[in-house]
Design a protein around this motif. Structure first.
Motif, PDB file in Angstrom:
ATOM      1  N   MET A   1       0.859  -1.194   0.000  1.00 45.71           N
ATOM      2  CA  MET A   1       0.000   0.000   0.000  1.00 45.71           C
ATOM      3  C   MET A   1       0.892   1.240   0.000  1.00 45.71           C
ATOM      4  N   LYS A   2       0.938   1.927  -1.165  1.00 37.65           N
ATOM      5  CA  LYS A   2       1.869   3.056  -1.301  1.00 37.65           C
ATOM      6  C   LYS A   2       1.397   4.279  -0.511  1.00 37.65           C
ATOM      7  N   MET A   3       0.093   4.542  -0.555  1.00 36.87           N
ATOM      8  CA  MET A   3      -0.425   5.763   0.053  1.00 36.87           C
ATOM      9  C   MET A   3      -0.726   5.531   1.520  1.00 36.87           C
ATOM     10  N   VAL A   4       0.180   5.991   2.354  1.00 36.50           N
ATOM     11  CA  VAL A   4       0.000   5.850   3.803  1.00 36.50           C
ATOM     12  C   VAL A   4       0.108   7.232   4.440  1.00 36.50           C
ATOM     13  N   VAL A   5      -0.598   7.383   5.543  1.00 42.58           N
ATOM     14  CA  VAL A   5      -0.660   8.675   6.231  1.00 42.58           C
ATOM     15  C   VAL A   5      -0.482   8.436   7.733  1.00 42.58           C
ATOM     16  N   ALA A   6      -0.414   9.523   8.501  1.00 41.71           N
ATOM     17  CA  ALA A   6      -0.363   9.404   9.958  1.00 41.71           C
ATOM     18  C   ALA A   6      -1.687   8.795  10.445  1.00 41.71           C
ATOM     19  N   PRO A   7      -1.706   8.076  11.547  1.00 40.91           N
ATOM     20  CA  PRO A   7      -0.587   7.864  12.444  1.00 40.91           C
ATOM     21  C   PRO A   7       0.345   6.745  11.994  1.00 40.91           C
ATOM     22  N   ALA A   8       1.615   6.928  12.359  1.00 41.30           N
ATOM     23  CA  ALA A   8       2.613   5.861  12.190  1.00 41.30           C
ATOM     24  C   ALA A   8       2.428   4.854  13.320  1.00 41.30           C
ATOM     25  N   PRO A   9       3.068   3.703  13.213  1.00 34.71           N
ATOM     26  CA  PRO A   9       3.056   2.786  14.362  1.00 34.71           C
ATOM     27  C   PRO A   9       3.624   3.497  15.604  1.00 34.71           C
TER      28      PRO A   9
END
Ligand SMILES: Cc1cc2nc3c(=O)[nH]c(=O)nc-3n(C[C@H](O)[C@H](O)[C@H](O)COP(=O)(O)O)c2cc1C
Length: 177
Positions: A1-9
């Motif tokens: 999944m290329k499109m990732v946003v906050a929150p991070a782990p």
């Protein structure tokens, strides 16, 4: 999944994933995997560095690709740059095995992050194969094989189900004949 946003782990979730990486198969116990965590405003620095180097190269991005790369990275909350360390003191284990081991470590980490509900995307884009970029990340090409970077975060959209080829295309019985 290329499109990732906050929150991070969270730090705790990230620690779980990094510890999973260290459980990769590792011939000779060489622990060849290396990771650099890039977060917050440092992602902007990473993007600036990579794009500047790419645009100076003999294969620069067209302007729309520059804009798309900047837009993508502006939303990514965590990048994990990955490399394989070349330990020259060991002459028995071939480099290909060390690279495989580092790749397994990355996959362990991706599986752990995916199981925790995060999206991951392994990329060798922008300036990955440029020595100057590698050295600026702390992975000089004498001692390391830079293997690209993972974008990690919360999937921006629901991960679509993807049709995969049947495994039967890649498997056959060996009978010794
Ligand atoms: C070492 C490595 C480098 C990759 N580099 C890129 C890349 O630069 N750009 C890209 O679009 N996909 C790249 N991919 C593929 C993506 O990570 C991903 O596998 C692909 O988009 C298919 O998505 P899926 O794995 O969810 O099926 C790379 C994969 C690997 C293993």
């Amino acid at each position: 999944m290329k499109m990732v946003v906050a929150p991070a782990p969270s730090d705790e979730e990230l620690a779980l994933a990094l510890q999973a990486a260290v459980a990769a198969p590792d011939h000779g116990n060489l622990t060849p995997w290396r990771f650099k965590l890039i977060r917050g405003e440092n992602i902007q620095k990473f993007a600036d560095l990579g794009i500047t180097i790419r645009q100076r190269s003999d294969n620069p991005f067209p302007e729309e690709k520059v804009a798309a790369s900047r837009q993508w990275l502006s939303e990514v909350p965590l990048i994990i740059a990955v490399a394989c360390h070349i330990d020259y003191s060991n002459t028995k284990i071939p480099e290909s095995e060390r690279m495989l081991s580092a790749g397994c470590a990355v996959m362990n980490m991706m599986n752990a992050l995916n199981a925790l509900g995060y999206g991951t995307f392994w990329s060798t884009g922008i300036a990955t194969y440029d020595d100057e970029f590698q050295a600026a990340l702390g992975f000089d090409s004498l001692d390391y094989r830079f293997m690209g970077f993972l974008a990690v975060g919360t999937p921006k959209v629901a991960i679509p189900k993807k049709e995969r080829k049947s495994y039967t295309e890649f498997v056959e019985e060996w009978t010794g004949k």
